[in-house]
Design a protein around this motif. Sequence first.
Motif, PDB file in Angstrom:
ATOM      1  N   MET A   1       0.815  -1.228   0.000  1.00  0.00           N
ATOM      2  CA  MET A   1       0.000   0.000   0.000  1.00  0.00           C
ATOM      3  C   MET A   1       0.841   1.267   0.000  1.00  0.00           C
ATOM      4  O   MET A   1       0.316   2.358  -0.238  1.00  0.00           O
ATOM      5  N   GLY A   2       2.140   1.153   0.277  1.00  0.00           N
ATOM      6  CA  GLY A   2       2.997   2.324   0.300  1.00  0.00           C
ATOM      7  C   GLY A   2       3.130   2.948   1.674  1.00  0.00           C
ATOM      8  O   GLY A   2       2.300   2.728   2.556  1.00  0.00           O
ATOM      9  N   ARG A   3       4.195   3.738   1.838  1.00  0.00           N
ATOM     10  CA  ARG A   3       4.451   4.350   3.144  1.00  0.00           C
ATOM     11  C   ARG A   3       3.386   5.392   3.497  1.00  0.00           C
ATOM     12  O   ARG A   3       2.832   5.399   4.586  1.00  0.00           O
ATOM     13  N   ARG A   4       3.100   6.276   2.550  1.00  0.00           N
ATOM     14  CA  ARG A   4       2.270   7.447   2.824  1.00  0.00           C
ATOM     15  C   ARG A   4       0.857   7.050   3.244  1.00  0.00           C
ATOM     16  O   ARG A   4       0.323   7.565   4.230  1.00  0.00           O
ATOM     17  N   GLY A   5       0.228   6.140   2.506  1.00  0.00           N
ATOM     18  CA  GLY A   5      -1.146   5.763   2.804  1.00  0.00           C
ATOM     19  C   GLY A   5      -1.299   5.111   4.164  1.00  0.00           C
ATOM     20  O   GLY A   5      -2.197   5.448   4.947  1.00  0.00           O
ATOM     21  N   VAL A   6      -0.403   4.176   4.481  1.00  0.00           N
ATOM     22  CA  VAL A   6      -0.492   3.477   5.765  1.00  0.00           C
ATOM     23  C   VAL A   6      -0.096   4.406   6.908  1.00  0.00           C
ATOM     24  O   VAL A   6      -0.601   4.273   8.030  1.00  0.00           O
ATOM     25  N   TYR A   7       0.788   5.361   6.625  1.00  0.00           N
ATOM     26  CA  TYR A   7       1.194   6.336   7.653  1.00  0.00           C
ATOM     27  C   TYR A   7      -0.016   7.146   8.117  1.00  0.00           C
ATOM     28  O   TYR A   7      -0.207   7.384   9.308  1.00  0.00           O
ATOM     29  N   GLY A   8      -0.842   7.577   7.174  1.00  0.00           N
ATOM     30  CA  GLY A   8      -2.052   8.305   7.531  1.00  0.00           C
ATOM     31  C   GLY A   8      -3.068   7.420   8.233  1.00  0.00           C
ATOM     32  O   GLY A   8      -3.698   7.827   9.211  1.00  0.00           O
TER      33      GLY A   8
ATOM     34  N   PRO B   1      15.956  -4.694   2.227  1.00  0.00           N
ATOM     35  CA  PRO B   1      15.568  -4.152   0.920  1.00  0.00           C
ATOM     36  C   PRO B   1      14.297  -3.324   1.023  1.00  0.00           C
ATOM     37  O   PRO B   1      13.472  -3.531   1.922  1.00  0.00           O
ATOM     38  N   ALA B   2      14.133  -2.376   0.087  1.00  0.00           N
ATOM     39  CA  ALA B   2      13.037  -1.407   0.165  1.00  0.00           C
ATOM     40  C   ALA B   2      11.675  -2.082   0.283  1.00  0.00           C
ATOM     41  O   ALA B   2      10.816  -1.629   1.047  1.00  0.00           O
ATOM     42  N   ARG B   3      11.451  -3.161  -0.433  1.00  0.00           N
ATOM     43  CA  ARG B   3      10.139  -3.799  -0.449  1.00  0.00           C
ATOM     44  C   ARG B   3       9.782  -4.401   0.904  1.00  0.00           C
ATOM     45  O   ARG B   3       8.605  -4.537   1.250  1.00  0.00           O
ATOM     46  N   LEU B   4      10.784  -4.773   1.701  1.00  0.00           N
ATOM     47  CA  LEU B   4      10.545  -5.452   2.971  1.00  0.00           C
ATOM     48  C   LEU B   4      11.025  -4.642   4.172  1.00  0.00           C
ATOM     49  O   LEU B   4      10.964  -5.107   5.306  1.00  0.00           O
ATOM     50  N   ARG B   5      11.490  -3.422   3.927  1.00  0.00           N
ATOM     51  CA  ARG B   5      12.154  -2.643   4.976  1.00  0.00           C
ATOM     52  C   ARG B   5      11.227  -2.365   6.155  1.00  0.00           C
ATOM     53  O   ARG B   5      11.558  -2.638   7.319  1.00  0.00           O
ATOM     54  N   SER B   6      10.055  -1.811   5.883  1.00  0.00           N
ATOM     55  CA  SER B   6       9.141  -1.458   6.966  1.00  0.00           C
ATOM     56  C   SER B   6       8.576  -2.705   7.643  1.00  0.00           C
ATOM     57  O   SER B   6       8.373  -2.719   8.860  1.00  0.00           O
ATOM     58  N   THR B   7       8.347  -3.757   6.860  1.00  0.00           N
ATOM     59  CA  THR B   7       7.836  -5.006   7.433  1.00  0.00           C
ATOM     60  C   THR B   7       8.829  -5.613   8.417  1.00  0.00           C
ATOM     61  O   THR B   7       8.456  -6.042   9.512  1.00  0.00           O
ATOM     62  N   CYS B   8      10.097  -5.658   8.028  1.00  0.00           N
ATOM     63  CA  CYS B   8      11.116  -6.228   8.916  1.00  0.00           C
ATOM     64  C   CYS B   8      11.301  -5.361  10.162  1.00  0.00           C
ATOM     65  O   CYS B   8      11.553  -5.877  11.257  1.00  0.00           O
TER      66      CYS B   8
END
Length: 433
Positions: free
Chosen positions: A1-8, A337-344
């Motif tokens: 979903m991307g950083r921005r959308g989930v951040y909000g 890696p960027a695709r898994l960065r926030s998840t990890c």
Amino acid sequence: MGRRGVYGLSLLIMVAGSLACGFSACTTRGCVLGSLAVFRFALGVGIGGDYPLSATIMSEFANRNTRGAFIAGVFSMQGFGILASSMVTVVVCKIFAVGSRAGGGLSDQHTPAGADVAWRVILMLGAVPAALTYYWRMLMPETARYTALVENNVLQAARDMEKILDLPLSQIQEDKPLDDDEYPSSSTFALLSTRFLRRHGVELFSCAATWFLLDVAFYSSNLFQSQIYQQYLTLDDSTDVYEEAIKVAGLQALIAISATIPGYYFTVFFIDRVGRRKIQLMGFTLMGFLYLGLGIPYFFWRKPKHAGFIILYGLTFFFANFGPNTTTFIVPAELFPARLRSTCHGISGATGKIGAVVGAVGIQRAWGSSGEYNEGDPDSKLKPMRAALVVLGAVCFLGTVVTYAFTPETMRRSLEENEKERETESDVPAVAL
């Protein structure tokens, strides 16, 4: 979903959960705690999204030379939040105390009638600063790294960077451009797949394990501050709940000003000079010695209400924040890696909160009636707490060992360099490793 959308989205959940806490059903203990637990769970879901996204977004916007200071700067605002929460508690309790003295009466539990409203107001006010940031969060573009490396839309990423930096694309360049063969390949492997574990398994273990060990000790100290402060407060039968809360909040504010906030900003200053690994090693080690200094002579500290105890206790917060409490927030945002960065990062943070549960349950049992009072041994009730503090010291030393053995240094390396290094290492035969 991307950083921005989930951040909000995570922010909206935090606001809703915080407001809902004030509307916990009933006024009896069991009913209130049951409904409050549901609403705190919702608040925790929002915070659980905010943690990894705040670190990831800052890491993907910052450059390699100041990235650590920028992420630490974001995290350091927790210190001012802690201070603000103490101030809110003092102000709200002062207001309600004036009303109580004006004739509010007592409840069936012999507490001021307005006390059940006061704690609700305090919790609900936590939604105000969060709600105020929503507009600016929605103005943020998606991070260029997510747009380019995950959505594969390089053109949109370039446009976003032009907007953020207010510079034409021709004037934007990496401070140390990578060669073509240094860029990481597109990571298409699944989370926790064999290929992922071969490339990033050790790093994920390191981030999760150090965060777990930190939170065993750190949250134990945090959650039971009020009990620790009791011996330093002057309380008698005439002290009502408002006055007691004000005194506890005052001590918490003192610890925040003298230890918590300075610890954060020592990290901001040194993180890109000394490095994440060294600060984490130092913090874990000194926390271990401080807990031993609190635990081994615990009988001495308790009897005379010695000021040395509160000083050493405050220093545990200083070296937690000028140490693993901040670095465990930074490192997961730099390794994957960027695709898994926030998840990890989220996995690491969630593992830390499991450690918080373990520490909280352990310290609660130690503080409670786990050891029966023995008239022949007046110190019998203190022994469980003494043992718990020594165990917390051992946990911190274990954190030092895990950091030394498994945590890599990420200072002054681009996120792409860190990812490429993991790819290169995974290609080396296992025997050589």
